[in-house]
Write an enzyme that holds these catalytic residues in place. Structure first.
Site, short mmCIF file in Angstrom:
data_model
loop_
_atom_site.label_atom_id
_atom_site.label_comp_id
_atom_site.label_asym_id
_atom_site.label_seq_id
_atom_site.Cartn_x
_atom_site.Cartn_y
_atom_site.Cartn_z
N HIS A 210 0.83 -1.22 0.00
CA HIS A 210 0.00 0.00 0.00
C HIS A 210 0.86 1.27 0.00
CE1 HIS A 210 -2.95 3.03 0.99
NE2 HIS A 210 -2.44 3.19 2.20
N HIS B 163 3.63 6.58 5.86
CA HIS B 163 2.45 7.30 6.35
C HIS B 163 1.59 6.51 7.34
CE1 HIS B 163 0.32 5.16 3.04
NE2 HIS B 163 -0.75 5.32 3.80
N GLU C 117 0.54 5.23 12.92
CA GLU C 117 -0.83 4.80 13.20
C GLU C 117 -0.93 3.30 13.48
OE1 GLU C 117 -4.96 4.95 10.67
OE2 GLU C 117 -3.48 6.52 10.30
N ASP C 118 -0.15 2.48 12.76
CA ASP C 118 -0.35 1.03 12.79
C ASP C 118 0.79 0.23 13.42
OD1 ASP C 118 -2.75 1.41 11.54
OD2 ASP C 118 -2.00 1.03 9.53
N ASP D 202 -2.99 8.59 -0.76
CA ASP D 202 -3.36 7.48 0.13
C ASP D 202 -4.82 7.10 -0.08
OD1 ASP D 202 -3.50 5.73 2.40
OD2 ASP D 202 -4.24 7.39 3.61
N ASP E 44 -24.80 13.18 -27.02
CA ASP E 44 -24.82 13.88 -28.29
C ASP E 44 -23.87 15.07 -28.30
OD1 ASP E 44 -26.44 12.33 -29.76
OD2 ASP E 44 -28.27 13.48 -29.47
#
Length: 711
Positions: free
Chosen positions: A48, A72, A76-77, A139, A259
């Site tokens: 990712h 990034h 957070e993870d 992201d 059209d």
């Protein structure tokens, strides 16, 4: 499978080798940090961030942005914090990563609050470094491309958030390639069946119209070649959401939308753009009113182009956009072109202007954030601010101001400066006085008239459309209400203290500070505001202050001090309101009731509702009208019994107007074939003015009883 070596090869086209090595190092760090983590699709998690970096590489973003893309999700993870990243990769990269990271340490009540708080955090990071939002958009784009592995409800939630916020931000920053893809992916996630049907229909229609498109393209290109103009004609694709919106909101069938043939002509310089426009208009007749010059007046996101619509053979509409190749790069990359041109060691004025406009927009977001009551109110302001349709108006000095469609004079005043909006009292549009609620049109010249005593009106919130104006008005009204509540609270507290033969000014600081501590208040204004707004009983506060001062239970006096009424002038503002049940007028005997959250509500002494309020005597105050009443109108309700006849309403209106009053509302109830009851709400100056009007009404033919309502 795309690898770091593939990315490094691509970066070699515009980045030096030492910066590419730093990007590689960030990738290996992220790979180690995310070791063992997998995406919902089953792929290693590091695929990712690598894909996000690849999207940024397409825009030629700098190496720090690419490193932040790699890292990034690390804060957070994983267990790695911002300080560790700063130590490894430098503070700018750590700040970028932190700006993109969600607030994981706080538990929120619901998803909406979490979304709003996270967005608010990101705006603060954007104010320090605009690259935060570009990394976030990349992201979000990769997340949207890989939505397939998520639950349907989560897909829809993320798609809706993307459509409402991130696609609009991409549009606001001029990053058209990301905006179009985000919109189409969101549309497919929200309405998969509709998207699939439109996609199939577009493919089919394109096949049927191929020869007609080639013919128009060929005739345009031949005309340019004959005139010796360097221009390339290319077909323009309509994207799915654009087709769906036109079908739904313009109520057009699919065949009518398809059209319209769309073409884009790319050339080398601005002069050639206007010369090509002349050639195109000579080849096909232009549709009146459909020409737009975004080169002379660019859009807020820096977009520049000439737009025109032509009558093709058989009346077939042809939409043509004419722009330079640099404008095309700006239209696709927007603010990212700032780094694209930087990478080429030149800083183009178009890219500089785009970057400056983006920073100005973020500065506006910060101002809204300061004025907003909470994060949910702020994100609503942001959503309202991201609608793209614009008009262009002029200041008296000839400066161009850009505003959204439907903007009013008040929106313009606040776009100039918050202080101009707050003190605005009148306006001239093209040198003529106009109401403040007037909807503006492109090309108008506006002059705002201000006054030192001017202040925002609550009614302005009913017609303003810009988020800046709405948030600034609410902020000013809150401040105004706070100031007026503090002033009223001081008057009420001093009136109650007078019953104990003292005043707030005479009391020492000790008792006041002790009372504030007991109530967990930080300063005296907070206590006075709560008294003025009716959330604390004035007598109880006064009694406690005197008790703390004297050390014994005080005795109330019943002398003249306690009988002294509060003087009102009708211009106290938001904390003194006039009861709608009895419509008090200057000259009426009045009494005040302290209502929680409203301040003092003024009633006539004979008002029927006072019988219920007298059960709480500590919240009732004697009032009297000031000798100097402000020049303003007060509403009053009358009931007339009349004989029905043609022209009655016109006759009443003429009489009231000639007496210097206004009719705010009129209702007629038929009692039988002959008699009717007329309920009138008038705007009058005072009780004497009302008496003159009633006297005139009695002189009308066939008027029976006249009653003033509210007693």
């Amino acid at each position: 499978m795309f690898t770091i070596d593939d990315l490094a090869d691509r970066l070699g086209g515009y980045l030096p080798q030492d910066e590419i090595r730093q990007v590689r190092r960030a990738f290996y760090y992220a790979e180690q940090a995310h070791d063992g983590q997998r995406r919902r699709s089953g792929e290693p998690y590091v695929t990712h961030p690598l894909a996000v970096a690849n999207i940024l590489a397409n825009m030629h973003m700098d190496h720090q942005s690419l490193m932040a893309a790699m890292l990034h999700d690390v804060i957070e993870d994983t267990g790695i914090d911002k300080e560790a990243l700063a130590e490894q990769f430098g503070k700018p990269v750590a700040e970028l990563v932190d700006g993109v990271s969600k607030l994981t340490q706080i538990t929120f009540e619901d998803k909406a609050v979490a979304q709003a708080e996270n967005f608010q955090k990101m705006v603060l990071a954007m104010s320090r470094d605009i690259r935060v939002i570009i990394v976030k958009l990349a992201d979000r784009l990769h997340n949207m491309r890989t939505l397939g592995a998520l639950r349907p409800d989560k897909k829809r939630r993320i798609a809706r958030e993307t459509l409402e916020i991130y696609a609009r931000i991409a549009s606001r920053l001029g990053i058209n390639t990301i905006r179009v893809e985000l919109e189409d992916l969101s549309f497919q996630a929200l309405y998969p069946m509709r998207a699939e049907r439109i996609k199939r229909a577009v493919s089919s229609a394109r096949g049927h119209r191929r020869s007609a498109i080639r013919q128009v393209q060929s005739s345009l290109q031949s005309s340019l070649d004959d005139e010796g103009l360097n221009g390339t004609v290319i077909g323009r694709q309509k994207h799915l959401l654009s087709i769906y919106k036109k079908m739904r909101y313009q109520r057009k069938p699919f065949a009518e939308i398809m059209d319209v043939f769309g073409f884009r002509i790319l050339t080398e310089d601005v002069d050639s753009c206007y010369r090509i426009l002349g050639v195109v208009h000579n080849l096909y007749k232009p549709v009146p009113g459909r020409f737009k010059d975004y080169i002379a007046i660019p859009k807020a996101n820096g977009y520049q182009s000439l737009h025109t619509t032509l009558f093709g053979r058989g009346g077939m509409p042809i939409e043509v956009q004419i722009r330079t190749r640099e404008m095309e790069a700006m239209a696709n990359n927007g603010i990212a072109a700032h780094w694209l041109y930087k990478a080429g060691q030149t800083q183009h004025p178009i890219a500089q202007g785009s970057h400056a406009r983006a920073r100005a927009w973020v500065k506006g977001l910060l101002e809204m954030q300061r004025h907003a009551g909470d994060s949910l109110e702020f994100i609503e302001h942001v959503k309202n601010d991201l609608f793209p349709d614009d008009i262009y108006v002029f200041t008296p000095k000839g400066d161009i101001m850009e505003l959204p469609q439907g903007a009013t004079v008040i929106d313009f005043a606040y776009s100039v400066h918050t202080d101009i909006g707050n003190s605005c009292i009148a306006c001239r549009i093209d040198r003529r006085l106009a109401p403040l609620s007037t909807r503006l049109e492109s090309g108008q010249t506006l002059e705002i008239i201000t006054a030192p005593g001017g202040r925002p009106n609550l009614g302005w919130l009913n017609f303003v459309v810009t988020a800046k104006a709405r948030s600034a008005i609410r902020h000013a009204l809150k401040h105004q209400q706070h100031t007026e509540a503090v002033q009223l609270g001081r008057r009420l507290l001093n009136k109650a203290l007078a019953e104990f033969e003292t005043s707030l000014e005479e009391l020492p600081a000790g008792p006041v500070e002790t009372l504030l501590d007991e109530l967990s208040l930080k300063h005296l204004d907070a206590l006075l505001e709560s008294i003025g707004m009716g959330t604390r009983v004035t007598y109880m506060m006064a009694r406690r202050l005197v008790d703390l001062h004297r050390g014994e239970l005080p005795q109330r006096t019943v002398g003249p001090a306690s009988q002294k009424p509060i003087v009102i002038s009708g211009a106290e503002g938001m904390v003194i309101k006039f009861a709608r049940c009895c419509h008090p007028l200057p000259g009426d005997p009045v009494i005040g009731h302290l209502s929680a959250g409203k301040g003092i509500v003024v009633h006539r002494t004979e008002c029927r509702n006072l019988s219920e309020l007298k059960n709480d005597p500590d919240k009732l105050f004697a009032l009297e009208w000031s000798q100097d009443i402000e020049e303003e109108d007060f509403p009053v309700a009358l009931r007339l019994e009349v004989e029905s006849r043609r022209g009655l309403v016109a006759e009443l209106a003429a009489l009231v107007t000639s007496a210097g009053a206004n009719i705010e509302r009129i209702d007629i109830e038929e009692r039988d074939a002959r008699l009717a009851t007329v309920n009138l709400t008038l705007a009058v100056r005072d009780r004497v003015h009302l008496a003159r009007i009633i006297k005139r009404l009695r002189n009308l033919a066939n008027i029976g009883r006249i009653n003033r309502l509210g007693t």
